[in-house]
Scaffold this active site. Structure first.
Site, short mmCIF file in Angstrom:
data_model
loop_
_atom_site.label_atom_id
_atom_site.label_comp_id
_atom_site.label_asym_id
_atom_site.label_seq_id
_atom_site.Cartn_x
_atom_site.Cartn_y
_atom_site.Cartn_z
N SER A 1 40.61 80.49 52.47
CA SER A 1 41.76 79.61 51.83
C SER A 1 43.08 80.28 51.70
O SER A 1 44.12 79.71 51.90
CB SER A 1 41.36 78.80 50.52
OG SER A 1 40.35 78.23 50.83
N HIS B 1 45.60 80.98 46.94
CA HIS B 1 46.15 79.74 47.45
C HIS B 1 47.74 80.00 47.54
O HIS B 1 48.60 79.82 48.35
CB HIS B 1 45.76 78.42 46.56
CG HIS B 1 44.49 77.73 47.04
ND1 HIS B 1 44.07 76.37 46.97
CD2 HIS B 1 43.56 78.64 47.70
CE1 HIS B 1 42.92 76.35 47.42
NE2 HIS B 1 42.40 77.60 47.88
#
Length: 249
Positions: free
Chosen positions: A127, A178
């Site tokens: 991610s 993230h």
């Protein structure tokens, strides 16, 4: 720009790096699923991002989590994101720069996790690298508007807003990866895009089976505008559904 209408063979020939990255993620996950005991031992002993073990000198754990996933939905979200958003960057940047961007943002996101997260914090997943690609697109939307059309810019902003909100709402998400993956991508974008012009996006195909990259190919005919909007909405919704499910599983 984000609409995929190639055949499987055309996709593989045209976007070789994206295909390889997706394949590596799939192969590793399903191999470990076939041998769960051995796979679990390997992840725990060598692969998972562990701040404690990194602090003890196991620096490879800054890299290995990029190719490991905790659930099928986690895997599908990241692979689907690569499938949608990787091809345009591969044609725009080239394989070398895209590979640098993918690993650099993923590694920087994991370094930020090591610095900011608790000592006994564990994480895995691509991610950080995926959000790094989003960061490059965010830079285009805000600064290099000549490289992205308004409809695709709107799609990127919508996905990012919802993605960032869900990052802080859903449990089990590596928020550090993230956020700092996104920041890293935006920070590297000026260097990666420095020599890219809108004219250079329209590459000529040397192979008749190769897919050329034209970011506005779906907007050249009025009849395709509504189709583009519908497909964009569907793709965005599907991506968000996968994002929500992978956070829950």
């Amino acid at each position: 720009m984000f609409i995929r209408n190639e055949s499987f063979g055309q996709f593989v020939r045209s976007y070789k790096l994206v295909t390889v990255l997706i394949a590596i993620n799939l192969v590793i996950y399903f191999w470990m699923s076939m041998y769960p005991k051995l796979g679990g031992q390997l992840i725990e002993a060598y692969g998972v991002g562990s701040n404690y073990h990194i602090a003890m000198g196991e620096l490879w754990r800054i890299v290995t989590p990029i190719f490991l996933h905790g659930s099928i939905m986690h895997l599908l979200f990241n692979c689907f994101s690569l499938f949608l958003f990787g091809p345009a960057l591969e044609k725009m940047l080239g394989k070398g720069k895209l590979l640098i961007a993918y690993f650099a943002t993923g590694i920087l996101a994991n370094i930020a996790t090591f610095i900011l997260a608790p000592l006994f914090y564990f994480h895995l997943g691509a991610s950080g690298a995926i959000y790094g690609l989003f960061g490059i697109y965010l830079y285009m939307v805000l600064v290099r508007k000549d490289l992205i059309d308004p409809r695709n810019a709107q799609l990127i902003i919508t996905i990012l807003i919802i993605g960032v909100i869900m990052t802080f709402i859903n449990p089990g998400i590596n928020r550090y990866a993230h956020i700092f993956g996104l920041i890293s991508g935006a920070a590297l974008a000026p260097i990666l895009l420095r020599k890219i012009t809108s004219a250079s996006l329209y590459s000529m195909a040397s192979d008749p089976n190769e897919v050329t990259f034209d970011p506005n190919r779906w907007q050249k005919h009025a009849k395709n505008k509504q189709r583009l909007k519908i497909i964009g909405i569907v793709a965005g919704v599907l991506l968000l559904v996968l994002y929500f499910l992978q956070a829950r599983l």
